[in-house]
Design an enzyme around this catalytic site. Structure first.
Site, mmCIF file in Angstrom:
data_model
loop_
_atom_site.group_PDB
_atom_site.id
_atom_site.type_symbol
_atom_site.label_atom_id
_atom_site.label_comp_id
_atom_site.label_asym_id
_atom_site.label_seq_id
_atom_site.Cartn_x
_atom_site.Cartn_y
_atom_site.Cartn_z
ATOM 1 N N CYS A 1 0.808 -1.290 -0.396
ATOM 2 C CA CYS A 1 0.011 0.045 -0.009
ATOM 3 C C CYS A 1 1.003 1.344 -0.128
ATOM 4 O O CYS A 1 0.275 2.280 -0.473
ATOM 5 C CB CYS A 1 -0.961 -0.010 1.232
ATOM 6 N N ASP B 1 2.422 2.327 2.649
ATOM 7 C CA ASP B 1 2.403 3.232 3.480
ATOM 8 C C ASP B 1 3.355 3.119 4.686
ATOM 9 O O ASP B 1 4.323 2.035 4.734
ATOM 10 C CB ASP B 1 1.127 2.708 4.566
ATOM 11 N N CYS C 1 -3.004 5.108 5.867
ATOM 12 C CA CYS C 1 -4.211 5.032 5.716
ATOM 13 C C CYS C 1 -4.875 5.529 7.186
ATOM 14 O O CYS C 1 -3.886 5.391 8.223
ATOM 15 C CB CYS C 1 -4.953 3.687 5.260
ATOM 16 N N CYS D 1 -2.687 -3.309 8.891
ATOM 17 C CA CYS D 1 -2.317 -1.805 9.214
ATOM 18 C C CYS D 1 -1.852 -1.900 10.726
ATOM 19 O O CYS D 1 -0.747 -1.054 11.100
ATOM 20 C CB CYS D 1 -3.261 -0.983 8.972
HETATM 21 FE FE1 FES Z 1 -1.560 0.216 4.203
HETATM 22 FE FE2 FES Z 1 -3.385 0.717 6.102
HETATM 23 S S1 FES Z 1 -3.624 0.343 3.856
HETATM 24 S S2 FES Z 1 -1.385 0.473 6.494
#
Ligand code: FES
Length: 138
Positions: free
Chosen positions: A33, A35, A58, A102
């Site tokens: 993602c 992140d 997110c 996450c």
């Molecule tokens: Fe990547 Fe939540 S979608 S940490």
């Protein structure tokens, strides 16, 4: 879909920021993602006296970092080593199944920060000998 606690910690995250001269810093990212989460720890006499985070990610990652830093403040290193992402999810009154990963970022970022602390101080932290960052590399 999201619990009130998740919404609260997403809208009003606790412990956002950096700790200058932190005793341990841990950064992990999820390549899937994109992140990124960074956790800063201040440690005195084996106790986490302060924790802050910066998360580029997110809402669930932000809520997880906020809750995780709240959970570890005032705890001993020993207690924090056994903190799992499950405990973070429970404290948030749940996350949707697709968002559980996450919370894994929060557990791993804290553990990486503890390893950083251990390395800087030439210590071995019990329970982290075999720790490896999970499905994400940084
Ligand atoms: Fe990547 Fe939540 S979608 S940490």
């Amino acid at each position: 879909m999201y619990s009130e606690k998740v919404m609260d910690h997403f809208m009003n995250p606790r412990n956002v920021g950096e700790i200058e001269n932190a005793d341990g810093v841990g950064e992990v990212g999820n390549p899937q993602c994109g992140d990124i989460m960074k956790i800063f720890l201040k440690i005195e006499n084996d106790i986490i006296v302060d924790a802050k985070f910066k998360t580029f990610g997110c809402g669930s990652a932000i809520a997880s970092s906020s809750m995780a830093t709240e959970l570890i403040k005032g705890k001993s290193i020993d207690e924090v080593v056994s903190l799992t992402n499950r405990a973070v999810v429970e404290a948030l009154d749940g996350l949707p199944p697709k968002k559980v990963h996450c919370s894994v970022l929060a557990e791993d970022a804290i553990k990486v920060a503890l390893m950083d602390y251990a390395k800087k101080n030439n210590l071995n932290i019990k329970g982290l000998e075999n720790f490896k960052v999970r499905e994400h590399e940084h």
